[in-house]
Scaffold this motif. Structure first.
Motif, mmCIF file in Angstrom:
data_model
loop_
_atom_site.group_PDB
_atom_site.id
_atom_site.type_symbol
_atom_site.label_atom_id
_atom_site.label_comp_id
_atom_site.label_asym_id
_atom_site.label_seq_id
_atom_site.Cartn_x
_atom_site.Cartn_y
_atom_site.Cartn_z
ATOM 1 N N UNK A 72 31.176 -109.897 -15.167
ATOM 2 C CA UNK A 72 29.977 -110.287 -14.427
ATOM 3 C C UNK A 72 28.788 -110.211 -15.377
ATOM 4 N N UNK A 73 28.109 -111.328 -15.559
ATOM 5 C CA UNK A 73 26.863 -111.372 -16.328
ATOM 6 C C UNK A 73 25.719 -111.346 -15.316
ATOM 7 N N UNK A 74 24.891 -110.316 -15.386
ATOM 8 C CA UNK A 74 23.791 -110.171 -14.432
ATOM 9 C C UNK A 74 22.463 -110.394 -15.138
ATOM 10 N N UNK A 75 21.692 -111.339 -14.630
ATOM 11 C CA UNK A 75 20.364 -111.650 -15.165
ATOM 12 C C UNK A 75 19.333 -111.236 -14.127
ATOM 13 N N UNK A 76 18.421 -110.350 -14.505
ATOM 14 C CA UNK A 76 17.388 -109.878 -13.583
ATOM 15 C C UNK A 76 16.019 -110.367 -14.053
ATOM 16 N N UNK A 77 15.294 -110.977 -13.137
ATOM 17 C CA UNK A 77 13.932 -111.454 -13.406
ATOM 18 C C UNK A 77 12.985 -110.692 -12.489
ATOM 19 N N UNK A 78 11.945 -110.097 -13.072
ATOM 20 C CA UNK A 78 10.984 -109.309 -12.298
ATOM 21 C C UNK A 78 9.577 -109.838 -12.549
ATOM 22 N N UNK A 79 8.801 -109.948 -11.495
ATOM 23 C CA UNK A 79 7.396 -110.356 -11.621
ATOM 24 C C UNK A 79 6.632 -109.855 -10.413
ATOM 25 N N UNK A 80 5.375 -109.509 -10.621
ATOM 26 C CA UNK A 80 4.531 -109.068 -9.521
ATOM 27 C C UNK A 80 4.040 -110.240 -8.697
ATOM 28 N N UNK A 81 3.571 -109.965 -7.493
ATOM 29 C CA UNK A 81 3.085 -111.038 -6.630
ATOM 30 C C UNK A 81 1.843 -111.713 -7.213
ATOM 31 N N UNK A 82 1.112 -111.016 -8.091
ATOM 32 C CA UNK A 82 -0.061 -111.619 -8.716
ATOM 33 C C UNK A 82 0.332 -112.490 -9.910
ATOM 34 N N UNK A 83 1.603 -112.529 -10.233
ATOM 35 C CA UNK A 83 2.106 -113.363 -11.330
ATOM 36 C C UNK A 83 3.135 -114.356 -10.785
ATOM 37 N N UNK A 84 2.947 -114.733 -9.553
ATOM 38 C CA UNK A 84 3.944 -115.514 -8.835
ATOM 39 C C UNK A 84 3.702 -117.020 -9.023
ATOM 40 N N UNK A 85 3.849 -117.488 -10.282
ATOM 41 C CA UNK A 85 3.715 -118.900 -10.591
ATOM 42 C C UNK A 85 5.065 -119.436 -11.067
#
Length: 241
Positions: free
Chosen positions: A119-132
């Protein structure tokens, strides 16, 4: 085997748009892409040219690795970024983190666990103020091109000829990203060309320039476009590693 998107990518409109935009620009390389300075003629001892390497779209390639599932998860958080890992799942369900394993270590684990899957797991994290969309797409492209695709290439090579796969460390993968990862450059170029509007191309470039750890670069023929979109002279220019 499969590639799936979950978390915010399946519940938030902006994240879903980012996923759709990535799918829209993901394609095989075309001879016309030389206009960006995407590649040079390979040396005589190079078996696989850049064009050959990019002959299959990334998402299709990741979804077609034998006995491997690719899971892309989006989460809201205060610290933006991404992370990619590799997990081995034995036939009985026992799991082992192989993210930082060498090629020999992963090869040995696979030999000791016949019938195992990965299993290759890719996690992307961003705050709601960077939600573009563009901001999210850049993180996605970084993680998929710099880290997930090397895992896929290793597992594909091992499935074809056991013992033939090679795998760089994360630091080396970041070095390749800075020197000019072909897949990142192709997807980035396609994205800026197709989605130059506010919130898309400008935010892709802004996020790229914020990545001081890996310092990814666009094709040299695109630095003027990046500078125009961000208003930052020199944006996207290659540096000397």
């Amino acid at each position: 085997m499969t590639i799936t998107f979950g978390g915010a990518f399946s519940s938030d409109a902006i994240w879903m748009l980012a996923q759709a935009q990535l799918a829209a620009v993901d394609r095989a390389a075309d001879p016309a892409d030389a206009r960006w300075g995407l590649w040079e003629e390979p040396a005589e001892d190079v078996l696989l040219s850049v064009q050959d390497f990019l002959a299959t779209p990334l998402l299709a390639k990741l979804g077609d690795v034998p006995d491997t599932q690719v899971v892309v998860l989006g989460t809201f958080g205060s610290k933006p970024g991404g992370a990619t890992g590799l997990k081995g799942v034995a036939r009985g369900g026992a799991e082992e983190d192989l993210t930082h394993g060498t090629a020999d270590e992963i090869r040995a684990w696979r030999a000791a666990n016949p019938g195992a899957r990965f299993v290759v797991t890719v996690r992307v994290t961003a705050g709601e103020d960077m939600n573009w969309p563009g901001y999210l797409v850049e993180i996605l492209v970084h993680e998929l091109a710099a880290h997930a695709e090397p895992f896929a290439d290793f597992l594909l090579a091992e499935d074809f000829i056991p013992g033939s796969g090679s795998l760089d460390t994360e630091k080396e993968q970041h070095r390749h990203l800075h020197a000019g990862n072909p897949r990142y450059r192709l997807l980035g170029a396609c994205y800026l060309e197709q989605f130059p509007q506010e919130g898309n191309g400008p935010e892709f470039c802004s996020r790229m320039l914020m990545d001081t750890r890996a310092r990814p670069t666009l094709p040299p023929g695109l630095w003027l476009t990046a500078a125009r979109l961000t208003g930052r002279p020199g944006a996207g220019q290659e540096e000397t590693a």
